[in-house]
Motif scaffolding. Sequence first.
Motif, PDB file in Angstrom:
ATOM      1  N   ASP A 209     -43.198  27.121   1.147  1.00 20.49           N
ATOM      2  CA  ASP A 209     -44.211  26.403   0.368  1.00 20.49           C
ATOM      3  C   ASP A 209     -44.653  27.224  -0.834  1.00 20.49           C
ATOM      4  O   ASP A 209     -44.880  26.681  -1.921  1.00 20.49           O
ATOM      5  CB  ASP A 209     -45.427  26.083   1.241  1.00 20.49           C
ATOM      6  CG  ASP A 209     -45.162  24.934   2.210  1.00 20.49           C
ATOM      7  OD1 ASP A 209     -44.164  24.220   2.000  1.00 20.49           O
ATOM      8  OD2 ASP A 209     -45.942  24.768   3.162  1.00 20.49           O
ATOM      9  N   GLU A 210     -44.762  28.540  -0.655  1.00 17.90           N
ATOM     10  CA  GLU A 210     -45.217  29.381  -1.761  1.00 17.90           C
ATOM     11  C   GLU A 210     -44.124  29.568  -2.804  1.00 17.90           C
ATOM     12  O   GLU A 210     -44.411  29.718  -3.990  1.00 17.90           O
ATOM     13  CB  GLU A 210     -45.680  30.737  -1.224  1.00 17.90           C
ATOM     14  CG  GLU A 210     -46.513  31.517  -2.220  1.00 17.90           C
ATOM     15  CD  GLU A 210     -47.409  32.534  -1.552  1.00 17.90           C
ATOM     16  OE1 GLU A 210     -47.134  33.733  -1.698  1.00 17.90           O
ATOM     17  OE2 GLU A 210     -48.372  32.135  -0.873  1.00 17.90           O
ATOM     18  N   LEU A 214     -46.644  24.399  -3.494  1.00 15.57           N
ATOM     19  CA  LEU A 214     -47.958  24.893  -3.908  1.00 15.57           C
ATOM     20  C   LEU A 214     -48.574  25.788  -2.849  1.00 15.57           C
ATOM     21  O   LEU A 214     -49.811  25.869  -2.738  1.00 15.57           O
ATOM     22  CB  LEU A 214     -48.884  23.706  -4.205  1.00 15.57           C
ATOM     23  CG  LEU A 214     -48.393  22.740  -5.283  1.00 15.57           C
ATOM     24  CD1 LEU A 214     -49.397  21.639  -5.500  1.00 15.57           C
ATOM     25  CD2 LEU A 214     -48.110  23.470  -6.589  1.00 15.57           C
ATOM     26  N   GLU A 218     -50.134  22.887   0.257  1.00 18.27           N
ATOM     27  CA  GLU A 218     -49.284  21.793   0.708  1.00 18.27           C
ATOM     28  C   GLU A 218     -49.874  21.103   1.938  1.00 18.27           C
ATOM     29  O   GLU A 218     -49.880  19.875   2.036  1.00 18.27           O
ATOM     30  CB  GLU A 218     -47.877  22.315   1.024  1.00 18.27           C
ATOM     31  CG  GLU A 218     -47.098  22.821  -0.184  1.00 18.27           C
ATOM     32  CD  GLU A 218     -46.561  21.682  -1.043  1.00 18.27           C
ATOM     33  OE1 GLU A 218     -46.600  20.523  -0.590  1.00 18.27           O
ATOM     34  OE2 GLU A 218     -46.109  21.959  -2.165  1.00 18.27           O
ATOM     35  N   ALA A 261     -48.488  28.915  -8.500  1.00 13.68           N
ATOM     36  CA  ALA A 261     -48.692  27.514  -8.115  1.00 13.68           C
ATOM     37  C   ALA A 261     -49.163  26.691  -9.307  1.00 13.68           C
ATOM     38  O   ALA A 261     -48.717  25.553  -9.513  1.00 13.68           O
ATOM     39  CB  ALA A 261     -49.697  27.434  -6.968  1.00 13.68           C
ATOM     40  N   ARG A 264     -46.262  25.956 -11.571  1.00 11.95           N
ATOM     41  CA  ARG A 264     -45.371  24.914 -11.044  1.00 11.95           C
ATOM     42  C   ARG A 264     -45.963  23.520 -11.249  1.00 11.95           C
ATOM     43  O   ARG A 264     -45.231  22.536 -11.300  1.00 11.95           O
ATOM     44  CB  ARG A 264     -45.077  25.168  -9.564  1.00 11.95           C
ATOM     45  CG  ARG A 264     -44.017  26.227  -9.334  1.00 11.95           C
ATOM     46  CD  ARG A 264     -43.535  26.229  -7.896  1.00 11.95           C
ATOM     47  NE  ARG A 264     -44.518  26.794  -7.001  1.00 11.95           N
ATOM     48  CZ  ARG A 264     -44.642  28.096  -6.748  1.00 11.95           C
ATOM     49  NH1 ARG A 264     -43.846  28.952  -7.349  1.00 11.95           N
ATOM     50  NH2 ARG A 264     -45.556  28.539  -5.914  1.00 11.95           N
ATOM     51  N   ILE A 265     -47.288  23.440 -11.356  1.00 12.81           N
ATOM     52  CA  ILE A 265     -47.926  22.139 -11.605  1.00 12.81           C
ATOM     53  C   ILE A 265     -47.801  21.749 -13.071  1.00 12.81           C
ATOM     54  O   ILE A 265     -47.439  20.611 -13.400  1.00 12.81           O
ATOM     55  CB  ILE A 265     -49.411  22.183 -11.200  1.00 12.81           C
ATOM     56  CG1 ILE A 265     -49.555  22.366  -9.688  1.00 12.81           C
ATOM     57  CG2 ILE A 265     -50.134  20.911 -11.643  1.00 12.81           C
ATOM     58  CD1 ILE A 265     -50.976  22.613  -9.224  1.00 12.81           C
ATOM     59  N   LEU A 284     -50.881  15.985 -10.454  1.00 13.03           N
ATOM     60  CA  LEU A 284     -49.778  16.092  -9.519  1.00 13.03           C
ATOM     61  C   LEU A 284     -48.929  14.826  -9.584  1.00 13.03           C
ATOM     62  O   LEU A 284     -49.279  13.861 -10.271  1.00 13.03           O
ATOM     63  CB  LEU A 284     -50.309  16.301  -8.095  1.00 13.03           C
ATOM     64  CG  LEU A 284     -51.172  17.548  -7.867  1.00 13.03           C
ATOM     65  CD1 LEU A 284     -51.609  17.622  -6.413  1.00 13.03           C
ATOM     66  CD2 LEU A 284     -50.430  18.813  -8.262  1.00 13.03           C
TER      67      LEU A 284
END
Length: 568
Positions: A209-210, A214, A218, A261, A264-265, A284
């Motif tokens: 997840d990392e 996120l 998550e 994170a 990545r968004i 998101l």
Amino acid sequence: MLNVLVTTPRGAENVFECTIDSCAIGKSDENLIILQGWSVAKRHAAIHRRADGVYVENLDPKGNTEVNGKQASLYGPLKPGDVIHICGYELRVMDLDEPAPPPVTATVASVASAIAQPAAVAAPAMVPTVTEEVEAVRDPGHHQIWIGLLKRIHTELIKQMDLRRIDIASQSEEELRRNTGLMLVEIVRNDKTIPEGFDRDLLVKQVQDEVVGLGPLEDLLADDAVTEIMVNRFDEIFVERKGRLTKSDITFTSDQAVVSAIERIVTPLGRRIDESSPMVDARLKDGSRVNAVIPPLALKGANITIRKFAKSKLHGEDLIKFGSMTPTMLAFLRTIVEQKANIIISGGTGSGKTTLLNVLSNYIPDDERIVTVEDAAELKLSQPNLVGLESRPPNAEGKGAVLIRDLVKNCLRMRPDRIVVGECRGGEALDMLTAMNTGHDGSLTTAHANTPRDCLARVEVMVMMAGLDLPIRAIREQISSAVRFIVQQNRFSCGSRKVTHVTEITGMEGDMIQMQDIFLFKQEGFGADGKVKGRHISTGAVPDFYQDLAARGMDVDMSIFQGGEIRR
């Protein structure tokens, strides 16, 4: 790897990660840990990991490096609880039980040994007992051992990907998640230091997840009960459930993990966040609203605020079920939307303005062309003839910004039947009023205000922000002729959200805009469960808008305006 927690003289904290076994400290940019202050030397100190432990070395000629309040030229091995003092800063080395490479967590090994030989031995006050460590492994939420293990597996994954020359950029998110999952399973299976008390599947999931998603968010995003997520710093996360804020047990592994994170968004949306642009608004994939701020503006560390959207689109019947309004009020609001009344939805932060705007916008007939204008796209409309516009921040050179006001002006050239603006915050309010007054009836928007009267005052101020020196009477005449209804939505202390006013603007008298309340929510205290008690009532006033509809020959129900409590 070395992880150093730095506390500034003002109390702000940050964690620095050093992937090698030596970490330089000072005010020069060449140091990994940069400290500010005239008394800090360019190269002030260094922390080294050796075979027998971690040492701190003073490099300042003036000797301004202390450990536990005493000057130190070379001190070590450091013990848990030792504090390094440098010119008002406090530094603590984390994961002190981890020996030199190969990176194997000694504490984890000792826990594994303790599981095999459960006889407990008394430990010093500052060091957790073996029993405490075993319990922490079984419930790893806040324990350094778990965090250290996550970091080590993450580092090993990156090393494996580098060795295999995996091209991340060419893979889709699904392929990357599948491939990293297979590699993580292999890494965890071959790691003999993980004791039986650890949940290996959870280890794989959290690292994956990392790396791909996120991180710990998550699980919170997948939890339907969570409506808002607030990351104050990497180890301080709050969530809202049923309108109440509580602190979550989950944490990120480091401040850098929070920044990753955020990136990545925002990256897929063409937005950026860095020191030159440390704030960003984004969304998101499901439309949830995201705001992020990073240092130097965020003193405690990078933070994220996520306002989740329901996975299934809410309808008017859902608002009735939640007690936000009555069926009679919903039927009235549906009629005024269909019959092209200009509406402002007013309310405070988190009161549900956007949700109500989304519900009402879906009552616009399918044969009309709709143009939506938003900062970050949140509205989910189902009409076929729909165009969505989204503002754009400036690029790295400070150019290329497209503001809400620019989009509102442009959408007038797009032959809209309806204009829906996500939120008016500034000079775009003037352009919105102009559109409402020039044939674009049935437009909708939201504004921040506590009452309908406050909403009018706020619209006046926003029009003034357009930069035109208009007299206040001219502004009020524009508002009174453009806006027909204000729907006030409030969030109460118990977390419930209700429509408290449906108010009609009836015109001008002198220099004042005249208003009349059609429906109100009368609060009657709080119940035993802490929820607000009250009832929606009709004031008895018949809106001029309905009388106009009746004059045009439409069959409208006037009985709903008889004063008193509204039947549910």
